[in-house]
Design an enzyme around this catalytic site. Structure first.
Site, mmCIF file in Angstrom:
data_model
loop_
_atom_site.group_PDB
_atom_site.id
_atom_site.type_symbol
_atom_site.label_atom_id
_atom_site.label_comp_id
_atom_site.label_asym_id
_atom_site.label_seq_id
_atom_site.Cartn_x
_atom_site.Cartn_y
_atom_site.Cartn_z
ATOM 1 N N LYS B 81 0.803 -1.183 0.100
ATOM 2 C CA LYS B 81 -0.081 -0.025 -0.023
ATOM 3 C C LYS B 81 1.008 1.320 -0.102
ATOM 4 O O LYS B 81 1.893 1.423 0.682
ATOM 5 C CB LYS B 81 -1.113 -0.107 1.418
ATOM 6 C CG LYS B 81 -2.044 1.181 1.653
ATOM 7 C CD LYS B 81 -2.762 0.818 2.521
ATOM 8 C CE LYS B 81 -3.847 1.930 3.040
ATOM 9 N NZ LYS B 81 -4.624 1.713 4.393
ATOM 10 N N SER B 152 -9.167 1.437 3.325
ATOM 11 C CA SER B 152 -8.478 2.329 2.274
ATOM 12 C C SER B 152 -7.523 1.311 1.658
ATOM 13 O O SER B 152 -6.806 1.936 0.768
ATOM 14 C CB SER B 152 -7.898 3.349 3.010
ATOM 15 O OG SER B 152 -6.915 2.652 4.056
ATOM 16 N N SER B 176 -9.687 -0.841 7.408
ATOM 17 C CA SER B 176 -9.065 -0.682 6.163
ATOM 18 C C SER B 176 -8.593 -1.950 5.394
ATOM 19 O O SER B 176 -8.162 -1.916 4.240
ATOM 20 C CB SER B 176 -8.128 0.428 5.934
ATOM 21 O OG SER B 176 -8.692 1.854 6.128
#
Lengths: 78, 467
Positions: B81, B152, B176
């Protein structure tokens, strides 16, 4: 009894703008309602928290035990 | 073991490499070709490290059998990420504010540990701006490109689901890891708060932020978790760690079944799948104990206030600078509202966090629970065009709808694993959460492994659909 969050309820849009300026935030007129809506959401959350704390244990209650003991009664004072 | 990226897992790839069914170079080359084919529509990556990954693969092909025992992740394609530092690459956090960020000097500690144990990083995956939200634009959901991948860590989950990496690192502050895992049909493990390092990870809310793996199987999640936790020496024992509990796979396991909050305001197909999953766990030998955790709404409120207040503080300087206008309006509003919360509001939330933690600890103790179960999210993947969720009681915005059931477990800091448990009428995946006591990552994974072994949901891959 009033709580620390009660003061936020009385905010008018003008006071809100003044608060933003005092906090040094540069927020456009279009964006202000969105910030206010977000703040409103958090005020609602704060009220939930206040209600929970009203029923909280008095000071001196046992601290959080991160081990989640399986049988709480074994740890209770005899 | 054939090299079929639509279905292969990390452990499957390890077996294939060990058996010399394919080389590291072939594995990485095929992964990169797949990324080339799928990225124009999926947008799971911010940047793909084609050249570096291929060069590293050649190095590993020369040396992969030199180390015994074998390094646990050697030659495996991993995504990361874009809030985690990767040396030599800028960390842009999905924000125009960091569009010209300098390259990171060193790897985040999580990245370092995986690279040290042989992982090959395929690229930086898409994140919601500063990890604050559940949409993860421009990434889409591999099960239906009209839908969001959750967030996310949406890019990480989408990349794993489509097979452009076989495992990815995400972070979880309000759900997330679990939300994108749930809506993309992957496995997401949110470890106990504070157990995995956050060095080199751009913060959202430091007292809630938790890094963790997103994978295609429970075994793979444990594999990545052990490496990131500096416990790579234990990898050889994964099968033993995740063995059945007895004659019945879940014999003797006590699972809390919530009767309120986690069963309210959720889509009917999700509710039905959860009930079927609960009965399946019971059939496998678990004892289901109905529990009513009345503090769950408080836990959610606490997570929201702490999240906003801390993120407002993280971005204090950005909000007071001209460049701060480069942050997207919705994200900025969120941070601005956080920065306006009073100190007493924040401190009362932290007080209430202790109350919430004591209440869940007491619940586990009273009912002698090994874990609890709950739907991971109340809804399947929403449409990107509307960003609304339809409930029987009416529509709701994705932010609230997808985080309602995940945020309480950020307040308690407990480990949670989300695993696939069915599909809705639109063939969209549904997730089941298994929530453990602090530090029981391996116990909840062991429970999840029995469920995985005995059900069909893990044999359906988004990547098999249409690439």
């Amino acid at each position: 009894m009033p709580t620390p969050n009660d003061s936020a309820k009385a905010l008018s849009p003008e006071e809100f703008q003044a608060l933003l300026a005092a906090a040094g935030l540069t927020i456009s007129a279009e964006q202000a309602p969105q910030v206010m809506a977000e703040l409103e959401l958090q005020r609602a959350n704060a009220e939930i928290i206040d209600a929970a704390l009203e029923h909280a244990d008095p000071p001196g209650a046992p601290a959080f035990d991160p081990t989640f003991p399986k049988d709480a009664s074994k740890d209770a004072p005899k | 073991m054939s090299l079929d990226l639509s279905t292969i897992t990390l452990r499957g790839a390890i077996a294939g490499l060990e058996a010399r069914s394919f080389s590291v170079f072939e594995l990485i080359r095929e992964t990169l070709l797949r990324a080339r084919a799928t990225e124009p529509d999926l947008h799971a990556y911010v940047e793909v490290f084609e050249e570096a990954a291929l060069q590293t693969s050649l190095h590993h092909d020369r040396s992969q059998f030199a180390h015994r025992p074998r390094k646990p992740l050697v030659g495996l394609p991993i995504g990361v990420k874009d809030i985690f530092d990767v040396a030599g690459v800028p960390t842009k956090c999905g924000s125009a504010l960091f569009a010209d960020a300098p390259v990171a000097i060193r790897d985040a500690e999580t990245v370092h540990r995986m690279r040290r144990d042989g992982a090959i990083f395929i690229g930086k995956t898409v994140t919601q701006e500063f990890a604050a939200g559940v949409v993860s634009a421009p990434c889409r959901n591999p099960w239906d490109l009209d839908r969001i991948p959750g967030g996310s860590s949406g890019g990480s989950a989408a990349a794993v689901a489509i097979g452009t990496c076989l495992g990815a690192i995400g972070s979880d502050t309000g759900g997330s890891i679990r939300i994108p895992a749930s809506v993309t049909g992957t496995v997401g493990l949110k470890p106990t708060w504070g157990r995995l390092p956050l060095t080199g990870v751009y913060p959202l809310s430091p007292s809630l932020d938790t890094p963790g793996p997103i994978t295609r199987s429970v075994d793979d999640a444990v594999l990545m978790y052990l490496v990131i936790a500096n416990r790579a020496a234990e990898v050889a024992g994964i099968d033993g760690m995740l063995a059945p509990f007895g004659e019945k796979p879940l014999g003797g396991v006590r699972l809390g079944l919530p009767t309120s909050f986690f069963t309210e305001n959720i889509q009917p197909d999700v509710a039905a799948a959860f009930q079927v999953a609960a009965r399946e766990l019971e059939r496998l030998g678990a004892t289901l104990v109905e529990v009513d955790w009345t503090m769950a709404p408080v836990a959610r409120a606490v997570a929201a206030v702490i999240n906003r207040a801390e993120s407002g503080t993280v971005h204090h300087d950005h909000l007071r600078s001209e460049e701060g206008q480069l942050i997207e309006a919705a994200t900025r509003s969120r941070f601005e509202s956080g920065s306006l919360l009073t100190a007493s509001t924040y401190l009362r939330a932290t007080q209430a966090r202790n109350l919430v933690r004591n209440s869940i600890a007491a619940l586990y103790a009273t009912h002698e629970l090994d874990a609890m179960i709950a739907p991971s999210t109340g809804a399947t993947a929403p449409l990107a065009e509307t960003l609304m969720v339809d409930y029987p009681d009416g529509p709701e915005g994705v932010g609230t709808a997808l985080t309602r059931l995940t945020m309480p477990w950020n307040t308690t800091g407990q480990p949670v694993i989300s695993v696939p448990c069915g599909f809705d009428r639109d063939e969209l995946p549904i997730g089941l959460s298994i929530i453990g006591r602090p530090d029981d990552e391996l116990l909840i994974s062991r429970i999840a492994r029995q469920y995985e072994t005995e059900t069909q949901w893990f044999q359906r891959f988004a990547a098999e659909r249409d690439v």
